[in-house]
Write a protein that holds these residues in place. Sequence first.
Motif, PDB file in Angstrom:
ATOM      1  N   GLU B  49      41.205 -43.907  11.062  1.00  0.00           N
ATOM      2  CA  GLU B  49      41.182 -45.311  10.425  1.00  0.00           C
ATOM      3  C   GLU B  49      39.646 -45.594  10.307  1.00  0.00           C
ATOM      4  O   GLU B  49      38.815 -45.269  11.035  1.00  0.00           O
ATOM      5  CB  GLU B  49      41.790 -46.329  11.615  1.00  0.00           C
ATOM      6  CG  GLU B  49      43.169 -46.488  11.259  1.00  0.00           C
ATOM      7  CD  GLU B  49      43.618 -47.739  12.260  1.00  0.00           C
ATOM      8  OE1 GLU B  49      43.372 -48.987  11.520  1.00  0.00           O
ATOM      9  OE2 GLU B  49      43.967 -47.677  13.390  1.00  0.00           O
ATOM     10  N   VAL B  51      37.536 -49.370  11.123  1.00  0.00           N
ATOM     11  CA  VAL B  51      37.630 -50.370  11.756  1.00  0.00           C
ATOM     12  C   VAL B  51      36.226 -51.225  11.942  1.00  0.00           C
ATOM     13  O   VAL B  51      35.499 -50.589  12.747  1.00  0.00           O
ATOM     14  CB  VAL B  51      38.428 -50.175  12.945  1.00  0.00           C
ATOM     15  CG1 VAL B  51      38.594 -51.531  13.863  1.00  0.00           C
ATOM     16  CG2 VAL B  51      39.488 -49.500  12.831  1.00  0.00           C
ATOM     17  N   ARG B 224      40.325 -52.026   8.609  1.00  0.00           N
ATOM     18  CA  ARG B 224      40.764 -53.327   9.318  1.00  0.00           C
ATOM     19  C   ARG B 224      39.674 -53.868  10.163  1.00  0.00           C
ATOM     20  O   ARG B 224      38.615 -53.397  10.442  1.00  0.00           O
ATOM     21  CB  ARG B 224      41.809 -52.487  10.407  1.00  0.00           C
ATOM     22  CG  ARG B 224      42.505 -53.350  11.498  1.00  0.00           C
ATOM     23  CD  ARG B 224      43.834 -52.479  11.831  1.00  0.00           C
ATOM     24  NE  ARG B 224      43.729 -51.464  12.811  1.00  0.00           N
ATOM     25  CZ  ARG B 224      43.803 -51.322  14.081  1.00  0.00           C
ATOM     26  NH1 ARG B 224      44.445 -52.550  14.645  1.00  0.00           N
ATOM     27  NH2 ARG B 224      43.708 -50.580  14.807  1.00  0.00           N
ATOM     28  N   GLY B 237      43.474 -57.296  11.753  1.00  0.00           N
ATOM     29  CA  GLY B 237      44.323 -57.036  10.307  1.00  0.00           C
ATOM     30  C   GLY B 237      43.556 -56.419   9.477  1.00  0.00           C
ATOM     31  O   GLY B 237      42.138 -56.374   9.473  1.00  0.00           O
ATOM     32  N   ALA B 238      44.143 -56.472   8.067  1.00  0.00           N
ATOM     33  CA  ALA B 238      43.338 -55.989   6.852  1.00  0.00           C
ATOM     34  C   ALA B 238      42.135 -57.087   6.591  1.00  0.00           C
ATOM     35  O   ALA B 238      42.565 -58.113   6.766  1.00  0.00           O
ATOM     36  CB  ALA B 238      44.002 -55.542   5.811  1.00  0.00           C
TER      37      ALA B 238
END
Lengths: 273, 298
Positions: B49, B51, B224, B237-238
């Motif tokens: 991910e 982030v 994210r 969240g996105a």
Amino acid sequence: MSAGLVLAGASYRYAGALGAALAAVDLRLEPGRVVGVAGANESGKSTLCLVVAGLAPSVIGGRLDGSVRIDGVETAATRPHELAQRCGLLFQNASTQLSNTTATVLEEVAFGPCNLGLPAAEVVERVWWALRAVGIEPLAPRDPARLSGGQGQLVALASVLALRPSYLVLDEPTSELDPAGTRLVAEALARIAGETGAGILLVEHKTEVLAHIADDVVVLERGTVALSGPAAEVLADPRLVELGVEPPAQVRLERAVRAAGLEWSAALAEAIE
Amino acid sequence: MTAAGSPAGSAAWGSTAAVPSIELEVVSFAYPDGTRALSDVGLRIEAGESVAIVGQNGSGKSTLVRHLNGLLRPTAGRVLLDGRDVRRIHVARLAGLVGLAFQNPDRQLFASRVSAEVAFGPRNLGIRGPELDERVQAALADTGLGAEAATNPYDLGYSRRKLLALASVLAMRTPILVLDEPTTGQDARGVARVRDVVARAAGEGRTVIAISHDMRFVAESFRRVVVMREGRVVLAGAPDVVFGEAAWPELGAAYLEPPLAAVAGARLGLGATPTESAFVTAVGRRRGGATAGGAGAE
Ligand SMILES: Nc1ncnc2c1ncn2[C@@H]1O[C@H](COP(=O)(O)OP(=O)(O)OP(=O)(O)O)[C@@H](O)[C@H]1O
Ligand SMILES: Nc1ncnc2c1ncn2[C@@H]1O[C@H](COP(=O)(O)OP(=O)(O)OP(=O)(O)O)[C@@H](O)[C@H]1O
Ligand SMILES: [Mg+2]
Ligand SMILES: [Mg+2]
């Protein structure tokens, strides 16, 4: 005697360096005004701050040519103690600003005013005024060495403000601040310039801050002044991008829309206000 | 050493299988002086991910990421990598898994030559010889410091010391890359370099976590966004969700502002436009599709 901080043909070379870090810089900062300084990395912004504040060459060595005058007096001919009252410098790396001798933020911010030999009551008044100006009164009892990055930067800024110098030279004072803190500091600086008549030289990568509070903007390129003039004009100058400076978001959005062959309508202009 | 075995380092992380997931289980942390910096933080970050962590000054961002490589230990709760408590992972092994570039480069840098600084991390991971040289070269090239190998880090300006701190971590080729305010002090080119570094690492399947106050960088480079406020995670969240109009009250309560592109898009009723290119695309669509100049060509 003319008021203002004036550089005329100022050139500076660091000790042992081959080339000049500043070359023939002309610059004028009037009391009560905010002059923004932008420029790519390594373009000489911090060097300019050191020269303006009189640290270069008197403290760090090197060679200065041309003239740097504060209210008509050459900085080279001013004693450091006196210079500190005329011109306060906030270093780019705020942690180097800390005295490392104080146990609380309160004492840290009081350190400078105490050294100026001011009466205790005035020291106290200045300290709380400075803490309030940058919104960090709750940090007063904290250890200045045990803060977050942005909190430390605000303490360093408050320490310089508390000196109430005629001129403030601030090297990227908002670089570690959150958006709300950036706005708060920008507004505090504008108010200080307007109300106390301090002249402020403000180095910033955040051109939105300069668009908000600077009267004039100077853009450096490899130690020389590449652009200078009223903030709105300089920040909309198409050469800004080539000079490595990100235009304010408003300017970028308008350009991006136009570059896509789309019309820049009044509605769009209103939406970015 | 996981990373040491592979010839090109990053190739080992081409498959996300080798990248551990991260989980914070109701983590709380107070500094020795009693300052409470994290309160019941729960956060899961999957392998690979990207982030961004955003939040007010002092909201606990740096404190949180210092838990990922064991620099700090939770006062309560657990930090898990692939389900294993980081307390149980040997420091040396942890160093090979999580690379952290500090917010203040001067707290990270100590060598007297740029090349030695960058070599330090991988050397500690057991890398030697040509691979070490290759890693140092690559990290310096990625950060634009190729010409400074022999320079003393303290002769570099602030922005390049910041890039050097980044290079030192890149050279370790850890599966998890954590960057604490990597764009601070960078000009347009410097920010672009950092953006490239993030994109490449994410493209290789590594996990990239960055703290930032630069909402434009956040919206453009991360999938994210995690919002912190007073030691807690309050929103995640996105970018189009976190910077979307519905989240503005929450964002404002955390003393944050969406990027201008998101604000302008919402004001014009264009939907979520967290990035400038999304905004231009949406304006183009509104004007009757991708007629002119490739506005809709995204
Ligand atoms: N102590 C020093 N000795 C020698 N050269 C230096 C020194 N400090 C800076 N320089 C050089 O002077 C030039 C200008 O650097 P300066 O730090 O003033 O730039 P800057 O615009 O403030 O950059 P940044 O955006 O990175 O803060 C650069 O070429 C730099 O390498
Ligand atoms: N060494 C320390 N000792 C005590 N308290 C600390 C220490 N470092 C940070 N703190 C406090 O912990 C809280 C969280 O700090 P942290 O550095 O994690 O914030 P941050 O979100 O990274 O902020 P910034 O955006 O300013 O870098 C703050 O209240 C801060 O004052
Ligand atoms: Mg500088
Ligand atoms: Mg931090």
